[in-house]
Design a protein around this motif. Structure first.
Motif, PDB file in Angstrom:
ATOM      1  N   GLY A  39      -0.254  47.206  23.550  1.00  0.00           N
ATOM      2  CA  GLY A  39       1.147  47.398  23.253  1.00  0.00           C
ATOM      3  C   GLY A  39       2.037  46.854  24.350  1.00  0.00           C
ATOM      4  N   LEU A  40       3.325  47.057  24.160  1.00  0.00           N
ATOM      5  CA  LEU A  40       4.329  46.655  25.143  1.00  0.00           C
ATOM      6  C   LEU A  40       5.208  47.857  25.450  1.00  0.00           C
ATOM      7  N   ILE A  41       5.651  47.946  26.688  1.00  0.00           N
ATOM      8  CA  ILE A  41       6.751  48.832  27.044  1.00  0.00           C
ATOM      9  C   ILE A  41       7.945  47.926  27.337  1.00  0.00           C
ATOM     10  N   ILE A  42       8.925  47.954  26.440  1.00  0.00           N
ATOM     11  CA  ILE A  42      10.103  47.092  26.558  1.00  0.00           C
ATOM     12  C   ILE A  42      11.251  47.931  27.101  1.00  0.00           C
ATOM     13  N   ARG A  43      11.747  47.548  28.259  1.00  0.00           N
ATOM     14  CA  ARG A  43      12.828  48.285  28.907  1.00  0.00           C
ATOM     15  C   ARG A  43      14.105  47.456  28.909  1.00  0.00           C
ATOM     16  N   ASN A  44      15.184  48.075  28.452  1.00  0.00           N
ATOM     17  CA  ASN A  44      16.532  47.479  28.549  1.00  0.00           C
ATOM     18  C   ASN A  44      16.676  46.146  27.836  1.00  0.00           C
ATOM     19  N   ASP A  45      15.804  45.850  26.892  1.00  0.00           N
ATOM     20  CA  ASP A  45      15.830  44.572  26.160  1.00  0.00           C
ATOM     21  C   ASP A  45      15.596  43.364  27.056  1.00  0.00           C
ATOM     22  N   THR A  46      15.226  43.579  28.323  1.00  0.00           N
ATOM     23  CA  THR A  46      15.170  42.460  29.265  1.00  0.00           C
ATOM     24  C   THR A  46      13.755  42.113  29.711  1.00  0.00           C
ATOM     25  N   GLU A  47      12.846  43.078  29.693  1.00  0.00           N
ATOM     26  CA  GLU A  47      11.505  42.847  30.225  1.00  0.00           C
ATOM     27  C   GLU A  47      10.499  43.709  29.483  1.00  0.00           C
ATOM     28  N   PHE A  48       9.295  43.180  29.274  1.00  0.00           N
ATOM     29  CA  PHE A  48       8.242  44.034  28.751  1.00  0.00           C
ATOM     30  C   PHE A  48       7.009  43.987  29.633  1.00  0.00           C
ATOM     31  N   GLN A  49       6.271  45.086  29.604  1.00  0.00           N
ATOM     32  CA  GLN A  49       5.017  45.228  30.327  1.00  0.00           C
ATOM     33  C   GLN A  49       3.910  45.477  29.314  1.00  0.00           C
ATOM     34  N   VAL A  50       2.782  44.804  29.484  1.00  0.00           N
ATOM     35  CA  VAL A  50       1.657  44.960  28.571  1.00  0.00           C
ATOM     36  C   VAL A  50       0.873  46.216  28.942  1.00  0.00           C
ATOM     37  N   ILE A  51       0.479  46.996  27.930  1.00  0.00           N
ATOM     38  CA  ILE A  51      -0.363  48.164  28.124  1.00  0.00           C
ATOM     39  C   ILE A  51      -1.545  48.091  27.159  1.00  0.00           C
ATOM     40  N   GLY A  52      -2.613  48.799  27.487  1.00  0.00           N
ATOM     41  CA  GLY A  52      -3.766  48.837  26.605  1.00  0.00           C
ATOM     42  C   GLY A  52      -4.879  47.904  27.040  1.00  0.00           C
ATOM     43  N   SER A  53      -5.919  47.843  26.223  1.00  0.00           N
ATOM     44  CA  SER A  53      -7.145  47.149  26.608  1.00  0.00           C
ATOM     45  C   SER A  53      -7.241  45.706  26.130  1.00  0.00           C
ATOM     46  N   GLY A  54      -6.320  45.278  25.263  1.00  0.00           N
ATOM     47  CA  GLY A  54      -6.437  43.942  24.680  1.00  0.00           C
ATOM     48  C   GLY A  54      -5.422  42.954  25.207  1.00  0.00           C
ATOM     49  N   MET A  55      -5.205  41.888  24.426  1.00  0.00           N
ATOM     50  CA  MET A  55      -4.334  40.784  24.831  1.00  0.00           C
ATOM     51  C   MET A  55      -2.989  40.833  24.113  1.00  0.00           C
ATOM     52  N   GLY A  97       2.181  38.236  19.785  1.00  0.00           N
ATOM     53  CA  GLY A  97       1.091  38.693  18.946  1.00  0.00           C
ATOM     54  C   GLY A  97       0.285  39.732  19.703  1.00  0.00           C
ATOM     55  N   LEU A  98       0.211  40.932  19.169  1.00  0.00           N
ATOM     56  CA  LEU A  98      -0.456  42.042  19.846  1.00  0.00           C
ATOM     57  C   LEU A  98      -1.837  42.287  19.256  1.00  0.00           C
ATOM     58  N   ALA A  99      -2.835  42.301  20.119  1.00  0.00           N
ATOM     59  CA  ALA A  99      -4.168  42.694  19.688  1.00  0.00           C
ATOM     60  C   ALA A  99      -4.198  44.199  19.460  1.00  0.00           C
ATOM     61  N   GLU A 100      -5.271  44.670  18.839  1.00  0.00           N
ATOM     62  CA  GLU A 100      -5.407  46.102  18.633  1.00  0.00           C
ATOM     63  C   GLU A 100      -5.630  46.816  19.963  1.00  0.00           C
ATOM     64  N   ASP A 101      -5.226  48.078  20.015  1.00  0.00           N
ATOM     65  CA  ASP A 101      -5.233  48.873  21.243  1.00  0.00           C
ATOM     66  C   ASP A 101      -4.478  48.167  22.371  1.00  0.00           C
ATOM     67  N   THR A 147       2.409  28.774  25.681  1.00  0.00           N
ATOM     68  CA  THR A 147       1.626  29.945  25.291  1.00  0.00           C
ATOM     69  C   THR A 147       1.137  30.690  26.523  1.00  0.00           C
ATOM     70  N   HIS A 148       1.276  32.007  26.501  1.00  0.00           N
ATOM     71  CA  HIS A 148       0.790  32.847  27.590  1.00  0.00           C
ATOM     72  C   HIS A 148      -0.144  33.903  27.025  1.00  0.00           C
ATOM     73  N   ILE A 149      -1.209  34.175  27.731  1.00  0.00           N
ATOM     74  CA  ILE A 149      -2.121  35.247  27.365  1.00  0.00           C
ATOM     75  C   ILE A 149      -2.018  36.312  28.450  1.00  0.00           C
ATOM     76  N   LEU A 150      -1.453  37.447  28.101  1.00  0.00           N
ATOM     77  CA  LEU A 150      -1.167  38.492  29.074  1.00  0.00           C
ATOM     78  C   LEU A 150      -2.033  39.717  28.801  1.00  0.00           C
ATOM     79  N   SER A 151      -2.279  40.485  29.843  1.00  0.00           N
ATOM     80  CA  SER A 151      -3.106  41.675  29.707  1.00  0.00           C
ATOM     81  C   SER A 151      -2.453  42.844  30.446  1.00  0.00           C
ATOM     82  N   ASN A 152      -3.167  43.954  30.470  1.00  0.00           N
ATOM     83  CA  ASN A 152      -2.661  45.214  30.999  1.00  0.00           C
ATOM     84  C   ASN A 152      -1.967  45.049  32.355  1.00  0.00           C
ATOM     85  N   GLY A 153      -0.699  45.463  32.419  1.00  0.00           N
ATOM     86  CA  GLY A 153       0.062  45.424  33.662  1.00  0.00           C
ATOM     87  C   GLY A 153       0.916  44.194  33.847  1.00  0.00           C
ATOM     88  N   ASP A 154       0.636  43.115  33.115  1.00  0.00           N
ATOM     89  CA  ASP A 154       1.443  41.904  33.234  1.00  0.00           C
ATOM     90  C   ASP A 154       2.835  42.144  32.653  1.00  0.00           C
TER      91      ASP A 154
END
Length: 288
Positions: free
Chosen positions: A216-232, A210-214, A262-269
């Motif tokens: 996003g995710l950078i999903i590479r190779n279908d294997t890993e994503f990194q959280v970007i932006g100011s929210g959760m 579930g992506l908050a506003e502002d 459940t995990h709550i992730l933020s920018n860079g995680d």
């Protein structure tokens, strides 16, 4: 759709736009903070990359296209194009095919994710998107509906305010770019906890995000994503839940789902999709 590792990059974004259903459509424009769009430009190869905007989900595609073109122009981009997909036949036109073949990045707007699938799913340009995403460093970005359509099992709607009852989430097949995730947008502001929970209860082998506003995710190779932006980014993992009665209940019945991880992730995680392992950004690290 293949679940094998891809060479491309997906950037689903939680969005910050109305769906354009009310009478004041002129004000219901897609908008994403420039910081998020900067990631799209960077992943595409920089300011000279060819970025193609696809407002097929929106009821006000012209206004949305202008809004995105202006946003990318402010970031220094000069090679920005519009892919007009108003009906399914447009997905088979030579001009549409050429744009998808030559783009460095695609940017799907918000609106109604079912429109994207209805107009493009299984078409020639969809097949080209999938092929390029699998074989090349090809970027597919999308906000709100444009993010949700990336899933194989796609949320199409649902009652946000209802309790956790079977049948409050509606699902269909999406574009299938990332089969291992179910993506929801505007997650915090619109209170979509219940519908994403039911989605992962229905498909416990998949990861719900579930992506908050502002955000996003950078999903590479279908294997890993990194959280970007100011929210959760809220991640639901129902794979090891000890009680899930979704399959045996009648429609409208209150559901129970226990031990939902459940995990709550933020920018860079970072989150490893297959292993479900998390890499948290160190406290002293700079934000991405």
């Amino acid at each position: 759709m293949s679940d094998s590792s891809a060479n491309g990059v997906l950037i689903p974004i939680g969005g910050n736009e109305d769906k354009g259903y009310d009478l004041e459509d002129v004000y219901a424009l897609d908008f994403i903070e420039e910081g998020i769009l900067q990631h799209v430009v960077k992943q595409a190869g920089g300011k000279n990359s060819k970025i193609v905007i696809i407002p097929a989900a929106s009821s006000i595609p012209k206004e949305v296209a202008v809004n995105y073109r202006d946003a990318f122009t402010k970031l220094g981009c000069t090679n920005v194009h519009l892919l007009k997909i108003r009906e399914r036949a447009d997905s088979e036109k030579e001009k549409s095919i050429d744009l998808v073949k030559t783009a460095d990045a695609l940017m799907f707007s918000g609106g109604d994710q079912s429109k994207i699938v209805a107009k493009m799913g299984g078409s020639t340009i969809h097949k080209i998107m999938m092929d390029r995403y699998q074989k090349e460093h090809f970027v597919i970005a999308g906000t709100s509906a444009g993010a949700m359509c990336m899933s194989q099992e796609m949320i199409t709607g649902g009652n946000n305010t209802d309790s956790f009852r079977k049948g409050t989430v509606f699902m269909d097949k999406g574009m299938g770019f990332i089969p291992s995730l179910i993506i929801d947008s505007h997650f915090i502001r619109r209170g979509r906890f219940g519908r994403l929970t039911e989605a992962v209860a229905k498909y416990p082998e998949l990861v719900g995000v579930g992506l908050a506003e502002d955000t996003g995710l950078i999903i590479r190779n279908d294997t890993e994503f990194q959280v970007i932006g100011s929210g959760m980014a809220i991640v639901f993992d129902a794979r090891t839940s000890t009680h899930n009665n979704q399959r045996i209940l009648e429609e409208g019945t209150p559901m129970t789902l226990t031990d939902l991880k459940t995990h709550i992730l933020s920018n860079g995680d970072r989150f490893e999709i297959k292993t479900r392992k998390i890499k948290v950004l160190p406290m002293n690290a700079e934000f991405v």
